[in-house]
Design a protein around this motif. Sequence first.
Motif, PDB file in Angstrom:
ATOM      1  N   LEU A   1      -2.909   0.623 -11.142  1.00  0.00           N
ATOM      2  CA  LEU A   1      -1.869   1.210 -10.203  1.00  0.00           C
ATOM      3  C   LEU A   1      -2.253   0.210  -8.656  1.00  0.00           C
ATOM      4  CD1 LEU A   1      -2.316   4.656  -8.742  1.00  0.00           C
ATOM      5  CD2 LEU A   1      -3.778   3.840 -10.372  1.00  0.00           C
ATOM      6  N   SER A   2      -1.065   0.191  -7.882  1.00  0.00           N
ATOM      7  CA  SER A   2      -1.188  -0.372  -6.560  1.00  0.00           C
ATOM      8  C   SER A   2      -1.869   0.587  -5.649  1.00  0.00           C
ATOM      9  CB  SER A   2       0.317  -0.600  -6.265  1.00  0.00           C
ATOM     10  OG  SER A   2       0.928   0.547  -5.598  1.00  0.00           O
ATOM     11  N   LEU A   3      -2.649   0.176  -4.716  1.00  0.00           N
ATOM     12  CA  LEU A   3      -3.245   0.840  -3.644  1.00  0.00           C
ATOM     13  C   LEU A   3      -2.156   1.901  -2.995  1.00  0.00           C
ATOM     14  CD1 LEU A   3      -5.689  -1.789  -2.016  1.00  0.00           C
ATOM     15  CD2 LEU A   3      -6.177   0.024  -3.655  1.00  0.00           C
ATOM     16  N   ASN A   4      -1.018   1.361  -2.686  1.00  0.00           N
ATOM     17  CA  ASN A   4       0.051   1.983  -2.146  1.00  0.00           C
ATOM     18  C   ASN A   4       0.188   3.392  -2.898  1.00  0.00           C
ATOM     19  OD1 ASN A   4       0.523   0.563   0.240  1.00  0.00           O
ATOM     20  ND2 ASN A   4       2.212  -0.628  -0.776  1.00  0.00           N
ATOM     21  N   GLU A   5       0.455   3.122  -4.333  1.00  0.00           N
ATOM     22  CA  GLU A   5       0.559   4.388  -5.266  1.00  0.00           C
ATOM     23  C   GLU A   5      -0.500   5.265  -5.182  1.00  0.00           C
ATOM     24  OE1 GLU A   5       3.715   5.210  -7.242  1.00  0.00           O
ATOM     25  OE2 GLU A   5       4.157   3.854  -5.484  1.00  0.00           O
ATOM     26  N   LEU A   6      -1.814   4.950  -5.266  1.00  0.00           N
ATOM     27  CA  LEU A   6      -3.166   5.275  -5.236  1.00  0.00           C
ATOM     28  C   LEU A   6      -3.216   6.182  -3.878  1.00  0.00           C
ATOM     29  CD1 LEU A   6      -5.664   6.181  -6.492  1.00  0.00           C
ATOM     30  CD2 LEU A   6      -6.775   4.134  -5.635  1.00  0.00           C
ATOM     31  N   LYS A   7      -2.711   5.813  -2.818  1.00  0.00           N
ATOM     32  CA  LYS A   7      -2.731   6.403  -1.446  1.00  0.00           C
ATOM     33  C   LYS A   7      -1.970   7.782  -1.553  1.00  0.00           C
ATOM     34  CE  LYS A   7      -4.260   5.147   2.787  1.00  0.00           C
ATOM     35  NZ  LYS A   7      -5.586   5.155   2.963  1.00  0.00           N
ATOM     36  N   LYS A   8      -0.848   7.967  -2.524  1.00  0.00           N
ATOM     37  CA  LYS A   8      -0.232   9.013  -2.649  1.00  0.00           C
ATOM     38  C   LYS A   8      -1.008  10.293  -3.442  1.00  0.00           C
ATOM     39  CE  LYS A   8       4.256   6.328  -3.208  1.00  0.00           C
ATOM     40  NZ  LYS A   8       5.275   6.010  -4.037  1.00  0.00           N
ATOM     41  N   VAL A   9      -1.900   9.818  -3.753  1.00  0.00           N
ATOM     42  CA  VAL A   9      -2.763  10.961  -4.759  1.00  0.00           C
ATOM     43  C   VAL A   9      -4.120  11.158  -3.871  1.00  0.00           C
ATOM     44  CG1 VAL A   9      -3.808  11.441  -6.992  1.00  0.00           C
ATOM     45  CG2 VAL A   9      -1.892   9.668  -6.816  1.00  0.00           C
ATOM     46  N   ILE A  10      -4.984  10.171  -3.289  1.00  0.00           N
ATOM     47  CA  ILE A  10      -6.242  10.258  -2.701  1.00  0.00           C
ATOM     48  C   ILE A  10      -6.096   9.515  -1.354  1.00  0.00           C
ATOM     49  CG2 ILE A  10      -7.418  10.687  -4.827  1.00  0.00           C
ATOM     50  CD1 ILE A  10      -8.655   7.880  -4.489  1.00  0.00           C
ATOM     51  N   GLY A  11      -6.884  10.067  -0.563  1.00  0.00           N
ATOM     52  CA  GLY A  11      -6.902   9.121   0.763  1.00  0.00           C
ATOM     53  C   GLY A  11      -8.077   8.491   0.417  1.00  0.00           C
ATOM     54  N   PHE A  12      -8.156   7.038   1.161  1.00  0.00           N
ATOM     55  CA  PHE A  12      -9.237   6.194   0.941  1.00  0.00           C
ATOM     56  C   PHE A  12      -9.188   5.153   2.202  1.00  0.00           C
ATOM     57  CE2 PHE A  12      -5.864   4.483  -1.563  1.00  0.00           C
ATOM     58  CZ  PHE A  12      -5.645   3.145  -0.992  1.00  0.00           C
ATOM     59  N   ASN A  13     -10.381   4.550   2.390  1.00  0.00           N
ATOM     60  CA  ASN A  13     -10.531   3.243   3.421  1.00  0.00           C
ATOM     61  C   ASN A  13     -10.706   2.208   2.686  1.00  0.00           C
ATOM     62  OD1 ASN A  13     -10.023   4.953   5.695  1.00  0.00           O
ATOM     63  ND2 ASN A  13     -11.952   5.942   5.558  1.00  0.00           N
ATOM     64  N   LEU A  14     -10.340   1.102   3.385  1.00  0.00           N
ATOM     65  CA  LEU A  14     -10.961  -0.317   2.756  1.00  0.00           C
ATOM     66  C   LEU A  14     -11.905  -0.648   3.596  1.00  0.00           C
ATOM     67  CD1 LEU A  14      -7.400  -1.684   1.786  1.00  0.00           C
ATOM     68  CD2 LEU A  14      -9.272  -0.926   0.210  1.00  0.00           C
ATOM     69  N   CYS A  15     -13.022  -1.161   3.017  1.00  0.00           N
ATOM     70  CA  CYS A  15     -14.171  -1.568   3.776  1.00  0.00           C
ATOM     71  C   CYS A  15     -15.056  -2.564   3.014  1.00  0.00           C
ATOM     72  CB  CYS A  15     -14.918  -0.461   4.184  1.00  0.00           C
ATOM     73  SG  CYS A  15     -15.959  -0.704   5.733  1.00  0.00           S
ATOM     74  N   ASP A  16     -15.910  -3.671   3.958  1.00  0.00           N
ATOM     75  CA  ASP A  16     -16.749  -4.155   2.960  1.00  0.00           C
ATOM     76  C   ASP A  16     -18.023  -3.544   2.545  1.00  0.00           C
ATOM     77  OD1 ASP A  16     -18.412  -6.284   1.881  1.00  0.00           O
ATOM     78  OD2 ASP A  16     -18.568  -7.264   3.853  1.00  0.00           O
ATOM     79  N   ILE A  17     -18.245  -3.196   1.331  1.00  0.00           N
ATOM     80  CA  ILE A  17     -19.361  -2.235   0.978  1.00  0.00           C
ATOM     81  C   ILE A  17     -20.179  -2.889  -0.060  1.00  0.00           C
ATOM     82  CG2 ILE A  17     -18.218  -0.079   1.838  1.00  0.00           C
ATOM     83  CD1 ILE A  17     -17.173   0.304  -1.140  1.00  0.00           C
ATOM     84  N   ILE A  18     -19.990  -4.257  -0.390  1.00  0.00           N
ATOM     85  CA  ILE A  18     -20.696  -4.840  -1.654  1.00  0.00           C
ATOM     86  C   ILE A  18     -21.901  -5.740  -1.109  1.00  0.00           C
ATOM     87  CG2 ILE A  18     -19.149  -4.585  -3.221  1.00  0.00           C
ATOM     88  CD1 ILE A  18     -18.477  -7.492  -2.844  1.00  0.00           C
ATOM     89  N   CYS A  19     -22.768  -6.114  -2.016  1.00  0.00           N
ATOM     90  CA  CYS A  19     -24.016  -6.883  -1.421  1.00  0.00           C
ATOM     91  C   CYS A  19     -23.589  -8.411  -1.474  1.00  0.00           C
ATOM     92  CB  CYS A  19     -24.904  -6.863  -2.498  1.00  0.00           C
ATOM     93  SG  CYS A  19     -25.775  -5.302  -2.681  1.00  0.00           S
TER      94      CYS A  19
END
Length: 159
Positions: free
Chosen positions: A141-159
């Motif tokens: 699914l798209s991030l816009n659709e996912l945002k309707k179900v759970i809250g989240f932030n986008l961030c650089d979190i990988i090595c």
Amino acid sequence: MKKNIEKTNVMRILDQKKIAYKSYCYADTDAISGVEVAAVLNQNPDRVFKTLVTQGASKGYYVFLVPVAKELNLKKAARAVGEKSIEMIKSKDLLAITGYIHGGCSPIGMKKQFKTTIHLTASDFETILFSAGKIGYQVELSLNELKKVIGFNLCDIIC
């Protein structure tokens, strides 16, 4: 070759909220790792995300979604959620904390909604794939659709 896909709790939650998604089943394959799952589903591994659950120094729990071929950077992840440090929770504790087992953990439908951070490359794609809450099943699914179900932030979190 349209398979009849068994509905998971994640799919039921998305249906209930009238959120558009695609579902995939790879249960009849030998795919175990996320990279293998991406290959079996003929998907770019940068678009397929794994769900990781951590615990911070404050004892709070955090959920991170990272591309299946990448590793979570614990220092970057801790900074992203305002913790001094974080560590992965033990596999044996996953079910009690989230309601999911290792290999079938989804950010949707956990026992409690934990602060969720998705690696920022997710925004490079129209849709992303992640576990549908059961081994052998993925949802897209798209991030816009996912945002309707759970809250989240986008961030650089990988090595």
